[in-house]
Each structure stands twice: as structure tokens, then as C-alpha cells.
Design a protein around this motif. Sequence first.
Motif, PDB file in Angstrom:
ATOM      1  N   ASP A  34       0.892  -1.155   0.000  1.00  0.00           N
ATOM      2  CA  ASP A  34       0.000   0.000   0.000  1.00  0.00           C
ATOM      3  C   ASP A  34       0.927   1.200   0.000  1.00  0.00           C
ATOM      4  N   ALA A  35       0.623   2.215  -0.805  1.00  0.00           N
ATOM      5  CA  ALA A  35       1.538   3.349  -0.910  1.00  0.00           C
ATOM      6  C   ALA A  35       0.789   4.650  -1.154  1.00  0.00           C
ATOM      7  N   TRP A  36       1.365   5.726  -0.652  1.00  0.00           N
ATOM      8  CA  TRP A  36       0.877   7.059  -0.973  1.00  0.00           C
ATOM      9  C   TRP A  36       1.578   7.521  -2.245  1.00  0.00           C
ATOM     10  N   VAL A  37       0.773   7.849  -3.251  1.00  0.00           N
ATOM     11  CA  VAL A  37       1.293   8.323  -4.537  1.00  0.00           C
ATOM     12  C   VAL A  37       0.726   9.713  -4.789  1.00  0.00           C
ATOM     13  N   ARG A  38       1.581  10.621  -5.191  1.00  0.00           N
ATOM     14  CA  ARG A  38       1.131  11.994  -5.449  1.00  0.00           C
ATOM     15  C   ARG A  38       0.620  12.144  -6.884  1.00  0.00           C
ATOM     16  N   GLY A  48      -0.772  -1.669  -4.597  1.00  0.00           N
ATOM     17  CA  GLY A  48       0.035  -1.963  -5.771  1.00  0.00           C
ATOM     18  C   GLY A  48       1.121  -2.970  -5.461  1.00  0.00           C
ATOM     19  N   ARG A  49       2.172  -2.915  -6.296  1.00  0.00           N
ATOM     20  CA  ARG A  49       3.301  -3.831  -6.139  1.00  0.00           C
ATOM     21  C   ARG A  49       4.590  -3.029  -6.239  1.00  0.00           C
ATOM     22  N   ALA A  50       5.499  -3.297  -5.314  1.00  0.00           N
ATOM     23  CA  ALA A  50       6.832  -2.693  -5.396  1.00  0.00           C
ATOM     24  C   ALA A  50       7.607  -3.483  -6.444  1.00  0.00           C
ATOM     25  N   VAL A  51       7.978  -2.821  -7.527  1.00  0.00           N
ATOM     26  CA  VAL A  51       8.631  -3.518  -8.634  1.00  0.00           C
ATOM     27  C   VAL A  51      10.124  -3.202  -8.747  1.00  0.00           C
ATOM     28  N   ALA A  52      10.576  -2.160  -8.053  1.00  0.00           N
ATOM     29  CA  ALA A  52      11.999  -1.802  -8.010  1.00  0.00           C
ATOM     30  C   ALA A  52      12.185  -0.867  -6.826  1.00  0.00           C
ATOM     31  N   ALA A  57      13.877   5.013  -2.086  1.00  0.00           N
ATOM     32  CA  ALA A  57      12.645   5.122  -2.860  1.00  0.00           C
ATOM     33  C   ALA A  57      12.171   3.766  -3.370  1.00  0.00           C
ATOM     34  N   VAL A  58      10.881   3.707  -3.711  1.00  0.00           N
ATOM     35  CA  VAL A  58      10.269   2.482  -4.215  1.00  0.00           C
ATOM     36  C   VAL A  58       9.482   2.823  -5.477  1.00  0.00           C
ATOM     37  N   VAL A  74       8.194   6.661  -5.366  1.00  0.00           N
ATOM     38  CA  VAL A  74       7.785   7.395  -4.174  1.00  0.00           C
ATOM     39  C   VAL A  74       8.822   7.161  -3.083  1.00  0.00           C
ATOM     40  N   TRP A  75       8.797   8.009  -2.046  1.00  0.00           N
ATOM     41  CA  TRP A  75       9.702   7.827  -0.921  1.00  0.00           C
ATOM     42  C   TRP A  75       9.403   6.502  -0.247  1.00  0.00           C
TER      43      TRP A  75
END
Length: 85
Positions: A34-38, A48-52, A57-58, A74-75
Amino acid sequence: MFLTRARPISLSADELGADPAAAQQPQRDPIDVDAWVRFPETPVRVCGRAVAWTDRAVCVEFTMKDRATHRAWVWASAVDRRSAR
């Protein structure tokens, strides 16, 4: 009249904290997050999925309600690993 879809705002290469070319290498096993995206209008909490990633940062890949898939850097502090249910 033109309709445009908002695109997420990604961190700059300087903010990634590593060689951008190395950071772009996708991971073999993406991690559910789960992520905060601007976005230009407002930050949005996404599943989502962390892909790198780098040490700071992610890169999160996620799909919006309109089925558009995006990637944004994102941070790392804006990302939480989704627990197994």
C-alpha cells in the motif's frame, strides 16, 4: 475541449539515491504494498506492487479504477508492505 487523465508525480533521478539505470532493474518477485502516490490534485493511497527500489525510494506499479496502470517512484517511507491475509 480535451480530456486528460491525471498522471502520478514520480521522484526525480536525483531523489532516487542511486544510479537511475540500476534502480530501473525490476525485481524478480514484486512485493504487494500500500503506498501514498502523489497526483497533481492530491495524494492517493493505492494498493500496488513494489517492482523496483533503492535505499530511499520504491517504484510502485498500480491500477486505477479506470483500469489504467501506472508506475511511480515514491519515498520509501510512503510505502507499507501488505500483510498476508
